[in-house]
Design a protein around this motif. Sequence first.
Motif, PDB file in Angstrom:
ATOM      1  N   ARG A   1      -6.667   9.260   5.739  1.00  0.00           N
ATOM      2  CA  ARG A   1      -5.716   8.863   4.704  1.00  0.00           C
ATOM      3  C   ARG A   1      -6.394   8.505   3.382  1.00  0.00           C
ATOM      4  O   ARG A   1      -7.505   7.975   3.341  1.00  0.00           O
ATOM      5  CB  ARG A   1      -4.945   7.615   5.137  1.00  0.00           C
TER       6      ARG A   1
ATOM      7  N   ALA B   1      -3.367  -0.536   4.672  1.00  0.00           N
ATOM      8  CA  ALA B   1      -3.808   0.854   4.518  1.00  0.00           C
ATOM      9  C   ALA B   1      -3.587   1.637   5.812  1.00  0.00           C
ATOM     10  O   ALA B   1      -3.081   2.764   5.795  1.00  0.00           O
ATOM     11  CB  ALA B   1      -5.274   0.902   4.103  1.00  0.00           C
ATOM     12  N   THR B   2      -3.958   1.043   6.937  1.00  0.00           N
ATOM     13  CA  THR B   2      -3.737   1.679   8.236  1.00  0.00           C
ATOM     14  C   THR B   2      -2.253   1.873   8.499  1.00  0.00           C
ATOM     15  O   THR B   2      -1.822   2.924   8.988  1.00  0.00           O
ATOM     16  CB  THR B   2      -4.359   0.833   9.354  1.00  0.00           C
TER      17      THR B   2
ATOM     18  N   ALA C   1       0.849  -1.193   0.000  1.00  0.00           N
ATOM     19  CA  ALA C   1       0.000   0.000   0.000  1.00  0.00           C
ATOM     20  C   ALA C   1       0.882   1.239   0.000  1.00  0.00           C
ATOM     21  O   ALA C   1       2.014   1.220   0.506  1.00  0.00           O
ATOM     22  CB  ALA C   1      -0.922   0.010   1.218  1.00  0.00           C
TER      23      ALA C   1
ATOM     24  N   THR D   1       0.108   2.522   6.565  1.00  0.00           N
ATOM     25  CA  THR D   1       0.775   3.613   5.849  1.00  0.00           C
ATOM     26  C   THR D   1       0.948   4.837   6.750  1.00  0.00           C
ATOM     27  O   THR D   1       1.855   5.637   6.535  1.00  0.00           O
ATOM     28  CB  THR D   1       0.009   4.025   4.579  1.00  0.00           C
TER      29      THR D   1
ATOM     30  N   TYR E   1       4.812   5.481  -5.901  1.00  0.00           N
ATOM     31  CA  TYR E   1       3.606   4.935  -6.505  1.00  0.00           C
ATOM     32  C   TYR E   1       4.012   3.836  -7.480  1.00  0.00           C
ATOM     33  O   TYR E   1       3.999   4.002  -8.702  1.00  0.00           O
ATOM     34  CB  TYR E   1       2.840   6.013  -7.268  1.00  0.00           C
TER      35      TYR E   1
ATOM     36  N   VAL F   1      -5.260   6.098   0.144  1.00  0.00           N
ATOM     37  CA  VAL F   1      -4.271   5.039  -0.040  1.00  0.00           C
ATOM     38  C   VAL F   1      -4.407   4.415  -1.427  1.00  0.00           C
ATOM     39  O   VAL F   1      -5.526   4.237  -1.947  1.00  0.00           O
ATOM     40  CB  VAL F   1      -4.459   3.935   1.041  1.00  0.00           C
TER      41      VAL F   1
ATOM     42  N   ASP G   1       4.489   7.436   1.302  1.00  0.00           N
ATOM     43  CA  ASP G   1       4.676   6.439   2.361  1.00  0.00           C
ATOM     44  C   ASP G   1       4.342   5.065   1.812  1.00  0.00           C
ATOM     45  O   ASP G   1       3.293   4.883   1.186  1.00  0.00           O
ATOM     46  CB  ASP G   1       3.747   6.740   3.540  1.00  0.00           C
TER      47      ASP G   1
ATOM     48  N   GLY H   1       0.621   5.405   0.933  1.00  0.00           N
ATOM     49  CA  GLY H   1      -0.119   6.528   1.482  1.00  0.00           C
ATOM     50  C   GLY H   1       0.148   7.780   0.666  1.00  0.00           C
ATOM     51  O   GLY H   1       1.303   8.171   0.448  1.00  0.00           O
TER      52      GLY H   1
ATOM     53  N   THR I   1      -9.427   3.781  -0.366  1.00  0.00           N
ATOM     54  CA  THR I   1      -8.378   2.886  -0.856  1.00  0.00           C
ATOM     55  C   THR I   1      -8.651   2.626  -2.327  1.00  0.00           C
ATOM     56  O   THR I   1      -9.707   2.100  -2.681  1.00  0.00           O
ATOM     57  CB  THR I   1      -8.371   1.563  -0.073  1.00  0.00           C
TER      58      THR I   1
ATOM     59  N   VAL J   1      -9.000   5.805   7.345  1.00  0.00           N
ATOM     60  CA  VAL J   1      -8.677   5.663   5.922  1.00  0.00           C
ATOM     61  C   VAL J   1      -9.897   6.114   5.131  1.00  0.00           C
ATOM     62  O   VAL J   1     -10.949   5.475   5.175  1.00  0.00           O
ATOM     63  CB  VAL J   1      -8.296   4.214   5.572  1.00  0.00           C
TER      64      VAL J   1
END
Length: 325
Positions: free
Chosen positions: A320, A115-116, A36, A118, A94, A322, A64, A38, A299, A296
């Motif tokens: 966030r 996801a968390t 993932a 990140t 990316y 993500v 991130d 961020g 996503t 988040v």
Amino acid sequence: MRLISYHEHGSPDVLRVEDAPVPSPGPGQLLLRTEAVGVNFIETQMRGNTAPFPSPLPGRPGGDVVGRVEVLGPETDGPAPGTRVAAFGVPAAYADQVVVEAERVLIVPEGIDAATATALGSTAQTAWSVLDAARVAKGDTVLVHAAAGAIGHLVTQLAKLRGAGRVIGTVGSPAKADFVLAHGADDVIDYRQPDWADKVRELTGGQGVDVVLDSVEGAVFKDGLKLLKPYGRLVYYGFAGADGEVAKVAMTELLGLTYVVGTSLDAWAKADPTRVAEARAELVRMVASGDLRVAVHATLPLTEAAEAHRVIENRTQLGRVVLVP
């Protein structure tokens, strides 16, 4: 591998998916397989060429990254292959695979979703560093700008956990108020309203605040200075509202027993490695236990990086944004 780049500045539509060779880690570096990424506001500013520093072309957005170690570079002392880590300040982030500096990673427990996790890159560490710089004391009244953002909602919670007596969060839209209150703020104010500073004075009985945590910049920065009590502290750590311009402050504006400090994650990380290591371990514990809640907002697939940038630029995010390969 796939990565996202841009060859001209402009709208999110300039972001393109490209094929590229897998990079090789050098000394002190690791190759990660991405889980993932961020996305941060600064990446939208660099893509649009609105950051208050040069944004060279071609561009490959940083960010991130959470992923697993695949290869250690030569002479690298780092986590073994297969270890799950989070990293901040990753160039060309990316992408399916990324090269990161070993000193910028921390190990992520399997129980934290990607996801968390990140947030354990730049956002949670920045939040911690900002509060370190502010020296928040028990009972302080703290004003947190952009309190619904990826960093702001973490700063708000950490300020409370450090003993702040009252946290006033500011937002750019009334629709974000409930989110900010749910993440620890006692009051919420829309900083886009011309009388926002007067509302802060009303909430504090005309006393003002002990601490201002400012990631917005521009006119908000100067108004924040005027809200500080004697011996108040303003910590400047971002320029989300600067639009290419930075606030200019005369030294005479600091004569009211006012302390102003600028901080960045890189500066904090280098200042005291032992303290940073302890902070990172505590952040991992807090996220894993739920003491620090990471929101988040969205996503999205890596191929929808342009949409991720639109979400951030539309100022609709709550927490966030993500990307996942």
